[in-house]
Design a protein around this motif. Structure first.
Motif, PDB file in Angstrom:
ATOM      1  N   ASP A   1      68.152  -0.806  16.625  1.00 15.27           N
ATOM      2  CA  ASP A   1      68.048  -0.245  17.977  1.00 15.27           C
ATOM      3  C   ASP A   1      66.606  -0.089  18.449  1.00 15.27           C
ATOM      4  OD1 ASP A   1      67.763   1.731  15.933  1.00 15.27           O
ATOM      5  OD2 ASP A   1      68.070   3.337  17.374  1.00 15.27           O
ATOM      6  N   HIS A   2      65.645  -0.546  17.651  1.00 12.58           N
ATOM      7  CA  HIS A   2      64.224  -0.270  17.924  1.00 12.58           C
ATOM      8  C   HIS A   2      63.732  -0.738  19.297  1.00 12.58           C
ATOM      9  CE1 HIS A   2      65.111  -0.261  13.711  1.00 12.58           C
ATOM     10  NE2 HIS A   2      63.959   0.281  13.408  1.00 12.58           N
ATOM     11  N   GLY A   3      64.323  -1.821  19.819  1.00 12.04           N
ATOM     12  CA  GLY A   3      63.855  -2.401  21.078  1.00 12.04           C
ATOM     13  C   GLY A   3      63.924  -1.448  22.249  1.00 12.04           C
TER      14      GLY A   3
ATOM     15  N   ALA B   1      78.020  -0.089   8.919  1.00 10.01           N
ATOM     16  CA  ALA B   1      78.016   0.184  10.358  1.00 10.01           C
ATOM     17  C   ALA B   1      76.764  -0.430  10.975  1.00 10.01           C
ATOM     18  CB  ALA B   1      78.032   1.685  10.608  1.00 10.01           C
ATOM     19  N   LEU B   2      76.835  -0.648  12.274  1.00 10.50           N
ATOM     20  CA  LEU B   2      75.715  -1.265  12.994  1.00 10.50           C
ATOM     21  C   LEU B   2      75.228  -0.289  14.065  1.00 10.50           C
ATOM     22  CD1 LEU B   2      74.051  -3.877  13.541  1.00 10.50           C
ATOM     23  CD2 LEU B   2      75.868  -4.559  15.126  1.00 10.50           C
ATOM     24  N   MET B   3      73.919  -0.001  14.040  1.00 12.06           N
ATOM     25  CA  MET B   3      73.358   0.940  15.024  1.00 12.06           C
ATOM     26  C   MET B   3      72.489   0.193  16.022  1.00 12.06           C
ATOM     27  SD  MET B   3      71.412   4.443  14.414  1.00 12.06           S
ATOM     28  CE  MET B   3      70.290   5.162  15.582  1.00 12.06           C
ATOM     29  N   LEU B   4      72.835   0.255  17.301  1.00 10.78           N
ATOM     30  CA  LEU B   4      72.071  -0.500  18.301  1.00 10.78           C
ATOM     31  C   LEU B   4      72.309   0.024  19.714  1.00 10.78           C
ATOM     32  CD1 LEU B   4      73.807  -4.032  18.486  1.00 10.78           C
ATOM     33  CD2 LEU B   4      74.935  -1.864  18.223  1.00 10.78           C
ATOM     34  N   THR B   5      71.658  -0.609  20.680  1.00 12.96           N
ATOM     35  CA  THR B   5      71.799  -0.222  22.086  1.00 12.96           C
ATOM     36  C   THR B   5      72.952  -0.990  22.732  1.00 12.96           C
ATOM     37  OG1 THR B   5      70.338  -1.994  22.794  1.00 12.96           O
ATOM     38  CG2 THR B   5      69.314   0.138  22.313  1.00 12.96           C
TER      39      THR B   5
ATOM     40  N   ARG C   1      73.300   3.828  20.426  1.00  9.85           N
ATOM     41  CA  ARG C   1      72.141   4.625  20.873  1.00  9.85           C
ATOM     42  C   ARG C   1      72.375   5.065  22.316  1.00  9.85           C
ATOM     43  NH1 ARG C   1      67.782   7.502  19.801  1.00  9.85           N
ATOM     44  NH2 ARG C   1      67.563   6.349  17.855  1.00  9.85           N
ATOM     45  N   ILE C   2      72.453   6.364  22.555  1.00 13.33           N
ATOM     46  CA  ILE C   2      72.711   6.827  23.929  1.00 13.33           C
ATOM     47  C   ILE C   2      71.544   7.637  24.500  1.00 13.33           C
ATOM     48  CG2 ILE C   2      75.228   6.806  23.746  1.00 13.33           C
ATOM     49  CD1 ILE C   2      75.038   9.921  23.456  1.00 13.33           C
ATOM     50  N   SER C   3      70.454   7.774  23.748  1.00  8.56           N
ATOM     51  CA  SER C   3      69.291   8.482  24.297  1.00  8.56           C
ATOM     52  C   SER C   3      68.154   7.502  24.528  1.00  8.56           C
ATOM     53  CB  SER C   3      68.829   9.583  23.337  1.00  8.56           C
ATOM     54  OG  SER C   3      68.341   9.051  22.121  1.00  8.56           O
ATOM     55  N   SER C   4      67.332   7.830  25.503  1.00  4.08           N
ATOM     56  CA  SER C   4      66.081   7.092  25.717  1.00  4.08           C
ATOM     57  C   SER C   4      65.281   7.858  26.763  1.00  4.08           C
ATOM     58  CB  SER C   4      66.313   5.639  26.141  1.00  4.08           C
ATOM     59  OG  SER C   4      66.631   5.572  27.502  1.00  4.08           O
ATOM     60  N   GLY C   5      64.139   7.325  27.188  1.00  2.70           N
ATOM     61  CA  GLY C   5      63.353   8.020  28.209  1.00  2.70           C
ATOM     62  C   GLY C   5      61.884   7.645  28.195  1.00  2.70           C
ATOM     63  N   THR C   6      61.348   7.269  27.040  1.00  4.66           N
ATOM     64  CA  THR C   6      59.930   6.898  26.989  1.00  4.66           C
ATOM     65  C   THR C   6      59.760   5.665  26.108  1.00  4.66           C
ATOM     66  OG1 THR C   6      59.632   8.387  25.114  1.00  4.66           O
ATOM     67  CG2 THR C   6      58.957   9.233  27.270  1.00  4.66           C
ATOM     68  N   SER C   7      58.651   4.966  26.322  1.00  5.94           N
ATOM     69  CA  SER C   7      58.350   3.793  25.490  1.00  5.94           C
ATOM     70  C   SER C   7      57.276   4.158  24.475  1.00  5.94           C
ATOM     71  CB  SER C   7      57.835   2.644  26.360  1.00  5.94           C
ATOM     72  OG  SER C   7      56.476   2.892  26.678  1.00  5.94           O
ATOM     73  N   ILE C   8      57.009   3.227  23.600  1.00  6.74           N
ATOM     74  CA  ILE C   8      55.990   3.431  22.572  1.00  6.74           C
ATOM     75  C   ILE C   8      54.584   3.568  23.179  1.00  6.74           C
ATOM     76  CG2 ILE C   8      55.564   0.962  22.122  1.00  6.74           C
ATOM     77  CD1 ILE C   8      55.635   1.876  19.081  1.00  6.74           C
ATOM     78  N   LEU C   9      54.433   3.136  24.445  1.00  7.06           N
ATOM     79  CA  LEU C   9      53.130   3.216  25.111  1.00  7.06           C
ATOM     80  C   LEU C   9      52.828   4.627  25.603  1.00  7.06           C
ATOM     81  CD1 LEU C   9      53.343  -0.032  27.289  1.00  7.06           C
ATOM     82  CD2 LEU C   9      52.307   0.248  25.024  1.00  7.06           C
TER      83      LEU C   9
ATOM     84  N   GLY D   1      66.448  -0.011   9.065  1.00  5.57           N
ATOM     85  CA  GLY D   1      66.173  -1.116   9.961  1.00  5.57           C
ATOM     86  C   GLY D   1      65.064  -2.000   9.450  1.00  5.57           C
ATOM     87  N   ARG D   2      63.798  -1.582   9.710  1.00  9.80           N
ATOM     88  CA  ARG D   2      62.661  -2.450   9.424  1.00  9.80           C
ATOM     89  C   ARG D   2      62.582  -2.908   7.981  1.00  9.80           C
ATOM     90  NH1 ARG D   2      58.791   1.637  12.471  1.00  9.80           N
ATOM     91  NH2 ARG D   2      60.529   2.933  11.815  1.00  9.80           N
ATOM     92  N   ASN D   3      62.972  -2.053   7.053  1.00 12.83           N
ATOM     93  CA  ASN D   3      62.903  -2.467   5.649  1.00 12.83           C
ATOM     94  C   ASN D   3      63.992  -3.461   5.282  1.00 12.83           C
ATOM     95  OD1 ASN D   3      60.638  -1.260   4.032  1.00 12.83           O
ATOM     96  ND2 ASN D   3      61.319   0.492   5.256  1.00 12.83           N
ATOM     97  N   VAL D   4      64.885  -3.723   6.238  1.00 16.35           N
ATOM     98  CA  VAL D   4      65.876  -4.792   6.027  1.00 16.35           C
ATOM     99  C   VAL D   4      65.480  -6.012   6.871  1.00 16.35           C
ATOM    100  CG1 VAL D   4      68.275  -5.487   6.255  1.00 16.35           C
ATOM    101  CG2 VAL D   4      67.727  -3.174   5.465  1.00 16.35           C
ATOM    102  N   PHE D   5      65.383  -5.825   8.205  1.00 19.51           N
ATOM    103  CA  PHE D   5      65.176  -7.034   9.027  1.00 19.51           C
ATOM    104  C   PHE D   5      63.756  -7.589   8.936  1.00 19.51           C
ATOM    105  CE2 PHE D   5      65.079  -3.584  12.370  1.00 19.51           C
ATOM    106  CZ  PHE D   5      63.774  -3.729  12.812  1.00 19.51           C
ATOM    107  N   GLN D   6      62.818  -6.822   8.382  1.00 20.94           N
ATOM    108  CA  GLN D   6      61.471  -7.366   8.150  1.00 20.94           C
ATOM    109  C   GLN D   6      61.265  -7.779   6.691  1.00 20.94           C
ATOM    110  OE1 GLN D   6      58.830  -4.327   9.727  1.00 20.94           O
ATOM    111  NE2 GLN D   6      59.293  -4.845  11.851  1.00 20.94           N
ATOM    112  N   ALA D   7      62.294  -7.665   5.880  1.00 21.00           N
ATOM    113  CA  ALA D   7      62.194  -8.106   4.475  1.00 21.00           C
ATOM    114  C   ALA D   7      62.090  -9.633   4.456  1.00 21.00           C
ATOM    115  CB  ALA D   7      63.416  -7.654   3.693  1.00 21.00           C
TER     116      ALA D   7
END
Ligand code: R5P
Length: 270
Positions: free
Chosen positions: A33-35, A60-64, A83-91, A230-236
């Protein structure tokens, strides 16, 4: 701690248990769901490729909702944590200052088994908003029998230690989460023992595969009911092999050595 909570009606219980492996009583959420606040994260450029077939070895799969619509085969027989929350970006300096971004009817339409919401404890700007919005989201989710996965978000400059994480994890359970995603830390037993509900750990930033397996092992030994990685799987180097190695650890109670050897073996086979 058992995954089973007697204070759930049948629909809630059924959705809740759908993410657990019946034999081991544990769970692996595959988090992609990182995007929603990080944009095209390394390893998630091609969502379809990142999800299939790695997800076959997760529980299970966690995503937007956007990723679900665009990249997931509707034949998928895995429960969705939406994922049902959001509001700000990494910037944004005020990171993870989130509110309710997906109404519960949309979660029902998308056949979510869980909904997930990040709560920021201890920051001057976002704490109150995220707590109140989280509580509103819990009310909506409970109305429809959908369990809430409360996500402990850690703000910039806050210490990810047992003192902070047990406070935040406990609060998220008190506010109504049925399961809490938090971070692993030294003295993690305290985080688990003082939580009102079962706990899974996030993986955090990419680390060497064996170190990630070791962290998962430590968390399970301290009482975590699973992982949400997440990252430790899809970036492996080999995400499918990494997910299978995690499953060996989580569901077969494998040692780190066994799980890592299995990872190397699968990787070698390509
Ligand atoms: C981040 O806020 C997302 O909720 C991720 O799902 C979570 O952090 C788990 O992913 P990772 O293992 O990459 O930390």
């Amino acid at each position: 701690m058992k995954p089973h909570d007697p204070h759930m009606d049948w629909g809630m219980k059924n959705r809740y248990l759908s993410v657990f492996n019946k034999k081991s009583g544990r769970t692996i959420f595959y988090a992609v769901d990182h995007g929603y606040f990080m944009g095209p994260t390394t390893g998630l450029d091609d969502m379809e490729k990142a999800i299939h077939p790695v997800v076959d070895y997760a529980d299970a799969l966690m995503l937007t909702r956007g990723a679900l619509r665009s990249a997931v085969d509707p034949w998928l027989r895995k429960p969705i944590s939406l994922r049902i929350s959001s509001g700000t970006s990494i910037l944004n300096e005020d990171l993870l200052h989130e509110g309710l971004a997906v109404e519960i009817e949309e979660a029902v339409r998308l056949n979510a088994a869980f909904v997930a919401f990040s709560v920021m404890v201890g920051t001057p700007t976002s704490e109150r908003d995220t707590i109140l919005e989280f509580s509103r989201a819990v009310d909506q989710a409970e109305r429809y029998g959908i369990p809430m996965l409360g996500v402990v978000a850690v703000g910039r400059g806050l210490n990810r230690d047992a003192r902070y994480l047990s406070l935040a994890t406990r609060m998220v359970g008190e506010l109504g989460a049925r399961l809490v995603k938090t971070y692993y830390c030294e003295g993690f037993e305290r985080v688990v023992d003082t939580s009102l509900v079962p706990v899974v750990i996030a993986g955090g930033k990419k680390m060497p595969e064996k170190a990630a397996l070791q962290m998962a092992r430590n968390a399970l030994d301290a009482g975590a009911i699973g992982v949400d990685m997440g990252r430790n799987v899809f970036q492996a180097e080999n995400p499918v092999a990494m997910m299978q190695a995690l499953a060996k650890l989580v569901h077969e109670d494998g040692t780190v050595e066994d799980a890592y050897a299995y990872y190397e073996e699968l990787k070698a086979k390509g």
